[in-house]
Scaffold this motif. Structure first.
Motif, short mmCIF file in Angstrom:
data_model
loop_
_atom_site.label_atom_id
_atom_site.label_comp_id
_atom_site.label_asym_id
_atom_site.label_seq_id
_atom_site.Cartn_x
_atom_site.Cartn_y
_atom_site.Cartn_z
N PHE A 1 -8.86 48.52 26.85
CA PHE A 1 -9.12 48.32 25.45
C PHE A 1 -10.41 47.50 25.09
O PHE A 1 -10.75 47.78 24.02
CB PHE A 1 -7.72 47.34 24.91
N ASP A 2 -10.66 46.74 26.00
CA ASP A 2 -11.84 46.06 25.89
C ASP A 2 -12.98 46.70 25.64
O ASP A 2 -13.98 46.72 24.98
CB ASP A 2 -12.04 44.78 26.85
N THR A 3 -13.26 47.92 26.85
CA THR A 3 -14.20 48.79 26.94
C THR A 3 -14.13 50.21 26.34
O THR A 3 -14.94 51.10 26.10
CB THR A 3 -14.38 49.06 28.35
N ASP B 1 -17.68 55.84 22.94
CA ASP B 1 -19.05 56.55 22.44
C ASP B 1 -20.07 56.97 23.36
O ASP B 1 -20.39 57.98 23.01
CB ASP B 1 -19.82 55.00 21.85
N GLN B 2 -19.86 56.48 24.71
CA GLN B 2 -20.76 57.17 25.75
C GLN B 2 -20.14 58.61 25.98
O GLN B 2 -20.88 59.36 26.23
CB GLN B 2 -20.57 56.41 27.01
N THR B 3 -18.61 59.08 25.94
CA THR B 3 -18.11 60.37 26.11
C THR B 3 -17.98 61.01 25.18
O THR B 3 -17.20 62.15 25.35
CB THR B 3 -16.76 59.97 26.97
N ASP B 4 -18.37 60.69 23.81
CA ASP B 4 -18.17 61.46 22.67
C ASP B 4 -16.65 61.56 22.36
O ASP B 4 -16.06 62.66 22.08
CB ASP B 4 -18.98 62.92 22.66
N PHE C 1 -15.54 50.37 36.97
CA PHE C 1 -15.23 49.05 37.07
C PHE C 1 -13.97 48.64 36.96
O PHE C 1 -13.47 47.60 37.38
CB PHE C 1 -16.30 48.31 36.04
N SER C 2 -13.31 49.07 36.20
CA SER C 2 -11.69 48.91 36.14
C SER C 2 -11.06 49.24 37.03
O SER C 2 -9.91 48.51 37.14
CB SER C 2 -11.25 49.85 34.83
N ILE D 1 -17.63 47.48 18.01
CA ILE D 1 -17.62 48.64 19.23
C ILE D 1 -17.47 47.87 20.61
O ILE D 1 -16.69 48.52 21.49
CB ILE D 1 -18.59 49.48 19.12
N ASP D 2 -18.17 46.78 21.02
CA ASP D 2 -18.21 46.32 22.29
C ASP D 2 -16.71 45.85 22.78
O ASP D 2 -16.66 45.78 23.74
CB ASP D 2 -19.23 45.08 22.07
#
Length: 471
Positions: free
Chosen positions: A34-36, A42-45, A209-210, A265-266
């Motif tokens: 949920f944080d990322t 946004d990165q993966t559309d 990272f997750s 968004i961050d």
């Protein structure tokens, strides 16, 4: 080759199978999705669950390799030990050194997140105070007892998983009201027009990272009640954590097809909770995220201190008496734990983005060499490649794991690559200085038991077992 861990390593065997799994899940921090979410969406559309699915497949093959190597080398050193024993001590040191970047920075990241949480709630109090209090508490618990740490970690993990389940229920209710996709019976969150493979792979390197945590379980090998539980715990942690990530990201992506409803968004976690459950649920969900950060702080601090302890025990990390020391009654690597606490205090000043960008480099190095160590041990050393089953287990599976990890390497952020290579160069310099000052190469470093590492003779490793482990 020694196949079972010695009881005389100094560390205390207190961890059951599910205690180890809980430590792994705590390390993974299930709420991190949920944080990322905003950044990855946004990165993966808008294909966050696809990025998690790709990362899970990569991690699955690597988890098999971890499970096989921990059976052969039941030591707390993880990738460092496997590379050292199957390839070369010098290469093992560099793998351990680069993995140390990942493991050392994770406790620091957790301290950073706590600082951000607390300063947002209490802007009048300097952020450094929260960092000092958090690091002191985490360090104290890890010094006191890993068993106590694991119990608290277990309670925190249960709390966050319950709140994630509550989020999913509330989000499904919102979907039934026509929000987002309006249904879970859709493939849109996984694949839709505009989604590019390169974007998904880049997203997979972010969510990789997750998953960091299932590999750290190997650090607890010498404290497991039964070393045979560790391979099981690796796979259970990966599959349970992966299921949580996949289900929650699919429901979240269905509810929020894009980032248009987020102001931040961050880190959209607080807004996501508010939008699906209102103010009260937002408070509860942020509390779960806080608990998850504490759990991750406990687990990550414990695991990296074990890596430092083993490298000190092998006399490749100096001062040896500092890192290899085990408290005679607490049976914890006290000074290694304190060292991690001091490093974590650096969370007082840097930004989260700067530190997080450096972590995946160390993780991918460890993943790559664990897969290669399977081939080095079973194929090169033991010549087990004569049957179809041996080829599949000892060649095909680790090669697939290595190849998939290599794909993630190619999409690693440039800053992470530059900083990681700089850290590796420092490690090479350290190794050269160590050789110059001692007159010995890394391959010549072994434990000299006559020196003793602490004041308690019971903490010393049995010499016969030690020679088998280091052979």
């Amino acid at each position: 080759m020694q196949q079972t861990s010695t009881q005389s390593s100094g560390l205390k065997r207190t961890l059951s199978l599910w205690a180890i799994v809980a430590l792994g899940l705590g390390y993974m921090t299930p709420t991190v999705m949920f944080d990322t979410f905003g950044i990855v969406s946004d990165q993966t559309d808008g294909a966050v669950p696809t990025a998690y699915l790709v990362a899970l497949v990569v991690m699955f093959f690597t988890a098999i390799s971890y499970g096989r190597m921990v059976r052969v080398f039941p030591s707390a050193g993880s990738a460092y030990t496997y590379t050292r024993e199957t390839m070369h001590p010098g290469l093992g040191f560099l793998v351990g050194w680069t993995a140390m970047l990942d493991y050392l920075l994770l406790p620091l990241v957790n301290a950073l997140i706590i600082r951000l949480y607390m300063t947002s709630l209490f802007p009048g109090i300097p952020g450094w105070i929260w960092v000092v209090l958090f690091v002191a508490a985490i360090t104290g618990l890890n010094i006191w007892s890993l068993n106590t740490t694991s119990r608290l970690n277990f309670a925190l993990v249960v709390f966050e998983v319950v709140l994630i389940a509550a989020f999913l229920v509330l989000a499904v209710v919102e979907l039934s009201r026509g929000v987002g996709q309006g249904t879970l019976l859709t493939t849109e969150p996984l694949l839709h027009a505009g989604v590019e493979v390169s974007a998904v792979l880049t997203g997979a390197t972010i969510v990789c990272f997750s998953f960091i945590g299932f590999d750290a379980i190997t650090m607890y090998t010498e404290e497991a009640k039964d070393t045979r539980d560790v391979p099981k715990a690796i796979m259970l942690t990966l599959l349970i954590g992966g299921a949580v990530f996949l289900v929650s990201s699919f429901v979240a992506q269905s509810t929020f097809p894009d980032n248009s409803r987020f102001d931040l968004i961050d880190d959209p976690l607080p807004e996501m909770a508010l939008l699906v459950g209102g103010k009260l649920f937002q408070i509860l969900f942020v509390s779960a995220a806080f608990a998850a950060t504490v759990a991750s702080g406990l687990a990550s601090h414990a695991s990296v201190s074990r890596l430092l302890h083993v490298m000190g025990r092998n006399r490749v990390l100096h001062p040896v008496r500092f890192f290899a020391y085990v408290h005679p009654t607490r049976r914890t690597p006290v000074y290694a734990v304190l060292f991690v606490g001091v490093v974590s205090l650096l969370a007082i000043t840097p930004s989260l983005e700067l530190v997080a960008s450096m972590i995946n480099f160390g993780a991918l190095v460890a993943f790559s060499f664990v897969n290669l160590s399977v081939i080095a041990y079973f194929v090169v050393s033991r010549r087990e490649y004569r049957t179809g089953r041996q080829v599949a287990l000892n060649v095909a599976l680790p090669l697939v794991g290595f190849a998939l990890t290599a794909v993630l390497w190619s999409f690693l952020h440039r800053d992470a690559l530059v900083m990681g290579l700089a850290w590796t160069a420092i490690g090479v310099g350290y190794a050269l200085v160590l050789r110059w000052t001692s007159g010995r190469s890394l391959s010549e470093f072994e434990l000299d038991l006559s020196d003793g590492l602490d004041d308690d003779p019971d903490d010393d490793l049995d010499n016969d077992n030690l020679m088998e482990v280091n052979r």
